[in-house]
Design an enzyme around this catalytic site. Sequence first.
Site: not given
Ligand code: UD1
Length: 430
Positions: A22-23, A93, A117, A122-125, A305, A327, A397
Amino acid sequence: MEQYIIKGGNPLVGEVDINGAKNAALGILAAAIMTDSTVLIENLPDVNDINVMLEAMSQIGVKVERVTSHAALISSKGINGVSVDYEYIKKIRASYYLLGALLGKYKEAEVPLPGGCNIGSRPIDLHLKGFRALGAEVSIRNGSICAKAEHLHGAHIFLDTVSVGATINIMMAACMAEGRTIIENAAREPHVVDVANFLSSMGANIRGAGTDVIRIRGVERLHSTEYSIIPDQIEAGTYMFAAAATHGDVLVKNLIPKHMEAISAKLIEMGCQVDTFDNAIRISCKGRLNGTNVKTLPYPGYPTDMQPQISVALSMAQGTSIVTESIFENRFKYMDELARMGAMVKVEGNTAIITGVDALTGARISAPDLRAGAALVLAGLAAEGITVIDDISYIQRGYENFDGKLRELGAQIERISTEKEAQKFRLKVS
Ligand code: UD1
């Protein structure tokens, strides 16, 4: 509202086939809009998140033809907008992958900011930092991320935290930026590699995916391709733990054993027999499991996961186990539900201390999110008596035909929506 009703106590025995990841599919579908030519994607899992992603793509004018339940033709010629609706982001997301794809191809994108969530804030900075480094102007307006660039140019980007989403999003945009991009401290997850392989099959120039330094040389255009998605590491791991938790014997087929190493290692520590074949793993488990400690980490570490699934198995294992979630900050919500089934758990910050009990007992519980929901199904399968699980739309999902596949393995589980159906099930299993 649908529920799962389960009569626990049967060891799972037999064979199960794993669907596409899925991912990986979510990233690949977004990346597919980066060419004007038609792209064929195979081994798509038939799960709700994928359907929502396809709807989000249709909303901006992408032509999506579902050739079979596991294959789609994607054609992005004549796309009619670069602005994705909030309705889709609210549901998944990962529709934010359209940001990197649209920015790379059209140099402009507007995607609503995903909120927090159930598993954390879950920031996206880091995604935005990457886009800015590639030359995009990025602003947040009216709840949306607006990214725009005259030209995207290559850049040297260091990710402060290993992030799957940021690595994939930046990689997509960089594929069509001018010059060379280097992403350092990149995520190494199998689905990052799969998205990179897909982009390469469309003519992108990407080196190093699967290591922590990814090098990309931008190209002017991407072309048509036919691509088959890798098997789902987490779906496979969930069935491996289903076998372990129920003291069963299951051949999990159509997986990539290399992707399963951290999971297999834990199952061996817990006393399971794990036999690895070319594209299958057999788990057999006799007697009580041993407790162990586990810490979630980016790949190749133990996946976050898979944290709820191992915790459920540990709740019935010998001795005390410590599970550390490194994580996401809020990934132990399901522990209260597990405690209602008789598990002895204590959560302190990002650590759960689990003292194994002889047996769990069935209860009425709720799925708090996708993976925890699946793990609670495993708890129900292992428990004595009847378990009823609410909010199973979370589970749907990401797991194709979950109850059907479990029934094939001998589980007594049904999807029900009325009390009458529940009564019928109780009568059948009594
Ligand atoms: C993806 C997976 C999710 C899995 C996760 C970790 C998908 C669709 N989802 O989520 O199932 O649990 O990887 O393996 O593939 N972070 C920041 N800033 C950012 C982005 C991330 O601080 O801009 C932090 C997050 O809060 C978290 C860590 O980085 O603590 C890892 O997150 P990330 O690998 O980005 O997870 P996702 O891509 O959202």
